[in-house]
Motif scaffolding. Sequence first.
Motif, short mmCIF file in Angstrom:
data_model
loop_
_atom_site.label_atom_id
_atom_site.label_comp_id
_atom_site.label_asym_id
_atom_site.label_seq_id
_atom_site.Cartn_x
_atom_site.Cartn_y
_atom_site.Cartn_z
N TRP A 118 0.90 -1.21 -0.08
CA TRP A 118 -0.16 0.01 0.12
C TRP A 118 0.88 1.39 0.00
N ASP A 119 0.14 2.23 -0.28
CA ASP A 119 0.95 3.77 -0.25
C ASP A 119 0.70 4.53 0.96
N GLY A 120 0.03 3.89 1.87
CA GLY A 120 -0.19 4.47 3.21
C GLY A 120 -0.89 3.40 4.09
N ASP A 121 -1.65 3.79 4.97
CA ASP A 121 -2.24 3.04 5.91
C ASP A 121 -3.54 2.46 5.32
N PRO A 122 -3.49 1.09 5.24
CA PRO A 122 -4.41 0.29 4.10
C PRO A 122 -5.89 0.79 4.55
N LEU A 123 -6.16 1.10 5.60
CA LEU A 123 -7.68 1.49 5.96
C LEU A 123 -7.96 2.87 5.43
N LEU A 162 -8.83 6.17 3.42
CA LEU A 162 -9.47 6.65 2.24
C LEU A 162 -8.54 7.11 1.04
N MET A 163 -7.53 7.52 1.56
CA MET A 163 -6.62 8.23 0.49
C MET A 163 -5.50 7.16 0.14
N GLN A 210 -13.55 6.30 -10.80
CA GLN A 210 -13.28 7.24 -9.46
C GLN A 210 -12.68 8.55 -9.73
N GLU A 211 -12.07 8.73 -10.98
CA GLU A 211 -11.45 10.14 -11.18
C GLU A 211 -12.52 10.78 -11.73
N ALA A 220 -8.16 11.01 -3.71
CA ALA A 220 -7.08 10.28 -4.00
C ALA A 220 -6.92 9.72 -5.41
N ALA A 221 -8.07 9.55 -5.86
CA ALA A 221 -8.10 8.93 -7.27
C ALA A 221 -7.50 9.76 -8.24
N GLY A 222 -8.01 11.19 -7.94
CA GLY A 222 -7.53 12.15 -9.03
C GLY A 222 -6.21 12.55 -8.82
N ARG A 223 -5.63 12.46 -7.66
CA ARG A 223 -4.12 12.83 -7.49
C ARG A 223 -3.15 11.56 -8.16
N ARG A 224 -4.01 10.32 -7.80
CA ARG A 224 -3.31 9.27 -8.52
C ARG A 224 -2.94 9.22 -10.20
#
Lengths: 430, 468
Positions: free
Chosen positions: A377-382, A384-385, B342-343, B377-381
């Motif tokens: 994962w790119d962060g805490d898996p739970l 939202l971001m 999602q974007e 988050a989807a947009g940033r990705r």
Amino acid sequence: MKRILILICLVINTAQAAPVLIKNAKLAQAGLDSNVLVDILVQDGRFQSVETNLRLADTVSNTLEIIDAQGQWVTPGLIDSGTTIGLVDVPGLGISSDNRVEDFPLSAGLSVALALNPESSLIRMAPTDGITRGVIIPVPGNSNYAGQSSVVEFSGKTDFVVYADNAVHLYLRERDRRFAGGSRAAVLYSAVLGLQESQRYRNNRRAFKTNKLRPFSLKEADLKALDKVVSGELVLAIHVDRAADIRSALAALVEFKSIRPVLMGATEAWKVADDLAAGNIPVVINVLDNTPSNFDKLGARLDNAALLTEAGVRVAFMSSEPFSEFRSLTQAAGVAVANGLSFKHALQAITSNPAEIWGLESLGMIEPGAIADLVIWDGDPLELMSAPVKTMINGNWVEFSTRQSLLARRYLSISKGGAVDSSSTALRKK
Amino acid sequence: MVKLLIILGVIGFIGKAGADVYPSTYKAPSAPDILIVNASLYIGDGNEIENGYLHLRQGKILDVGTGSPVDVEDMSVIDAKGKWVTPGIIDVHSHLGNYPSPGYQGSSDGNEATSPVTPEVWAEHSVWPQDPQFPLALAGGVTTLQILPGSANLFGGRSVTVKNVWSRTVQGMKFPGAPYGLKMACGENPKRVYGRKGSAPSTRMGNFAGYRKAWIDALEYQESWAVYQRELNQFDSEQSQSDEPGSDKKDRKEPSEPKRNLKMETLVGVLDGDILVHNHCYRADEMAQIIDLSKEFGYQVTAFHHAVEAYKITDLLAENNICSAMWADWWQFKLESFDGIQENIPLVHSAGACAIVHSDSALGIQRLNQEAAKALAAGRRLGLTISQAEAMTWITGNAAKALGIDHKTGTLELGKMADVVIWSHNPFSVYARAEIVFIDGVVRLDLEQGLRPVSDFELGLRTEDAKS
């Protein structure tokens, strides 16, 4: 249980990936201090070693792929304990849905495995959210016994069924009464009658074959499936919301000593948490479903998971039945944490607990010998971001290209003042 | 005298078509002075303050700023160190009250699915203020919501915008001064509902024929009132002249009013710019057609709702100044949502168009902040550069704009209603909970105090879990 192992072995044998070393993983898993980074070696579809500063033996192939996780979170592949991926493509489009049998004289004997489609576009989405396995469940259309679920891997491979029939699903919710004359009294009566008949069938097979028994209310396939439920070979997944119904169902099942019930939905399970803990009965819930949307769900609340766990009940999470909302599985786990569940228990509810509940040996944990499903994962898996950077199923990395990502790329330039990506609107043979 | 008569005439007309009937009776209780300090603030207009304060006085935002306020008088101070403060969350698409919990035929009041053209029905006449879903939405920080009729019909009826407060009546929730909306629907739903009955529309072209016929009727109705008004004015001026001796105009008959038509009153309200169009529409090609429809008849689409394919026509949406109200990741549940991505929300935002996160769900409304986070988050990705403060506009400022109430709420700007949420964590975190929710400066929910509104329905049924 033997059958599970055999089927899993079959899947493993088809995996011929190069060995992979994932270094410096922040492993989010029960019993581990996530502050200590570990190295994870994967070979032949299994975790070989999981330790800090792993020293590789000479026997490891020189084709070894090394990935430095650089301290990022790594979890076991997530397991969704109730979804329709592979069985339903567009829920609002009946013709794309195979999860409900309405006009056919079988019930418990039905198997969703016969209808599963490994090439559903939804299957490619699951690993992009870290979900590597799922229990694919039927819903009732003609009987309170809706049929048998399957466990699948979301690898996109055609042989994606891990376990064809893992549980018989019994529905006791408010709206399911119509299948048994309109009253819970008849629902539970007929459900238990089915189990009893399966025992009469089991003990008198010869008489059954020669038609020397008084008639059964169920077909032979149903009796066979229910017999496996009574013997404990198959889980009995009971979809129920109201506390009173949970109590009645458990009382009605007392005569069947080997039965293995799992509660599904279980909106008011928190009210009977102590009984469930005492009976060692696990519960699968949809965390986000907290409205009193019918009179069976008056006690709906967001801390159901926390209260059950506190009482000692094993809890797992499912996304939800009717919608394509499996994307919300980690969100649900996070919301459970915000409502009192520990991070560790929330993670277990989507990894090791479902593996335990559904009898998926060697899954749900990253440990030597276990099947290599994992997510970086790119962060805490739970959170939202956060999102998976890479997902591995059976030791193979999964391709993240989905229909949805192709659509986003095709139209991206519109929002930057440009035109549609023309290279994507006309296909040229390579 | 002439002038006065004309004015009275105009007022008379408004009195029939667009006046304040079923008026709001909501009045905020008196609110104490409250100072929130040491907070991180998302203003709701795209800006943020890392360490600042917010001063609420008499239900309004008196002051907002960086650091600490100069003089702290005798007032109640909330230390929000480590916490986040945002405007009250606004959901532009809800069915709370008209599809309440528990949901049975007896409580299902969202779709007047007996005719495809029902602009005469008003959602507020369906809303049950004791729906236990209102307090759940409040727990998600929602202070204002628009309740719409469903999407079975081409013209579903009027929406109502309410404040999320406990009240015996809908009138007691109605947002004072909020304009009405008109719910319209594209695509699958109308053609399915009526096609099944063997009546029009059963196709998308049937949908459009239905819209056009109704707008033609509306133009005719609008004209009939304009003619009446002209005749009346002429009559009045003749009457005043007729006082002069020798006038032969004394016996002229007073023109009679056209008969009121509720359907047409709503549609003319749109043509006059008083009622805002909220158009349920999934597919990009259909939204483009609706834009042309609006040009054909001279009205403005305020927002496309659901807008699952907005990302395909972000340029058109920006150009035509139309908001898109969207889900973060609902897709593929029906054919027309098959291309959902999602974007979507961040792509609309990046094109300079107005992006909104909406719920259309009693569950989704409880966590619009989380939906915004997923979309961001989807947009940033995808490589889009959007700040959290900007993304906050999707559930606050932009939503207020689409409801025509942005001059009153939606941002933490001076003079606006003190609709405010204090969050336990950054609201883009899944772990964040709304700890204190103010509506017009009054605390309506306080997690620590166990304070929350309790609907009549919940009494004795759900109150034992009031602590959660």
